[in-house]
Write an enzyme that holds these catalytic residues in place. Sequence first.
Site, PDB file in Angstrom:
ATOM      1  CE1 TYR A 142      -3.703   2.461   0.761  1.00  0.00           C
ATOM      2  CE2 TYR A 142      -2.478   3.065   2.725  1.00  0.00           C
ATOM      3  CZ  TYR A 142      -3.514   3.295   1.845  1.00  0.00           C
ATOM      4  OH  TYR A 142      -4.354   4.357   2.054  1.00  0.00           O
ATOM      5  CE  LYS A 146      -3.426   5.453  -1.404  1.00  0.00           C
ATOM      6  NZ  LYS A 146      -4.439   6.106  -2.268  1.00  0.00           N
TER       7      LYS A 146
HETATM    8  N1  SER Z   1      -5.727   4.050   7.365  1.00  0.00           N
HETATM    9  C1  SER Z   1      -4.927   3.434   6.346  1.00  0.00           C
HETATM   10  C2  SER Z   1      -4.546   2.059   6.692  1.00  0.00           C
HETATM   11  O1  SER Z   1      -4.459   1.756   7.860  1.00  0.00           O
HETATM   12  C3  SER Z   1      -3.688   4.231   6.136  1.00  0.00           C
HETATM   13  O2  SER Z   1      -3.892   5.146   5.142  1.00  0.00           O
HETATM   14  O3  SER Z   1      -4.311   1.294   5.824  1.00  0.00           O
END
Ligand code: SER
Length: 314
Positions: A142, A146
């Site tokens: 992730y 990003k």
């Molecule tokens: N709130 C998100 C997560 O924990 C972080 O952007 O994946």
Amino acid sequence: MDEKILIIGSSGQIGTELVIELRKIHGNENVIASDIKTSSEEVMNSGPFEYLDVMDERLLRDIVKRYNISQVYLLAALLSATAEKNIELGWQLNTRSHSHVLDLAKDGLIKKIFWPSSIAVFGPTTPNNAPQHAIMEPNTVYGISKLAGERWNEYYFNKFGVDVRSLRYPGLLGWKAAPGGGTTDYAVDIFYNAIKYGKYTSFIAENTQLPMMHMFDAIRATIQIMQAPANQIKIRSSYNLAGVSFSPKEIAAEISKHITNFEISYNIDYRQDIADSWPSSINDSNAKQDWGWRKKYDLENITKDMIANLQKKL
Ligand code: SER
């Protein structure tokens, strides 16, 4: 000028609330919700909804042309925990959806984009109270997706003049829609469990502090950065955005003030590693300087508001 706005991922935690706020500003008919699953009743009943899988670039372009869309908010993504379990989909969805939307602007079909980044762009080597311009070596799928997205934002702005605006959201706490697949989700789950059962087992360790924010503040920041004059947006990758930082132990203590005998226990899992890789706080002085950002909610107010509204809802 009348804006026509497309929200991609309108059924998620942020979309559910953002659609309603944007409809108040721009008119119900001018804010088109879209997702691969239906949204809340409030969203479905108050204005247009389109089925849209954002990986389907043709359908995306078709919808944008049909409604004469001028702005896109791209909220569809796989969050940190889910993306670790499904690496390929996490990378594909998070990066391709983004390039589909950036290309809409490059090709002159839309004028403005909102794309959310995250505290996940930071990694274990980032100094604490993460500065806007910090070492960024994320070690999650992730976070990598990003960070790549942020670089593309800046690239598309510099090379093609694309008006893209972005925020590095902390963990978001709201009572209208549940989050899904994030590491910071514990801080929302804890309220549901406190109200229903008077206890909660946290998958994050008691003293792990993470940056968090009330959804109300996050929505306000989103609308504010999108409404700001273009010359105030000096950072085109993504802005640090800070609310409050707290640990499971600290939020549990705050909840105990409202729900007596509330009990917290711990059963740490793989999400602890993700949390440990992120900074515990964020420095958002650039957002404050450039476009006047000010948060409103602290831990005390967040807790009061979450409990009062969830008690009504549940
Ligand atoms: N709130 C998100 C997560 O924990 C972080 O952007 O994946």
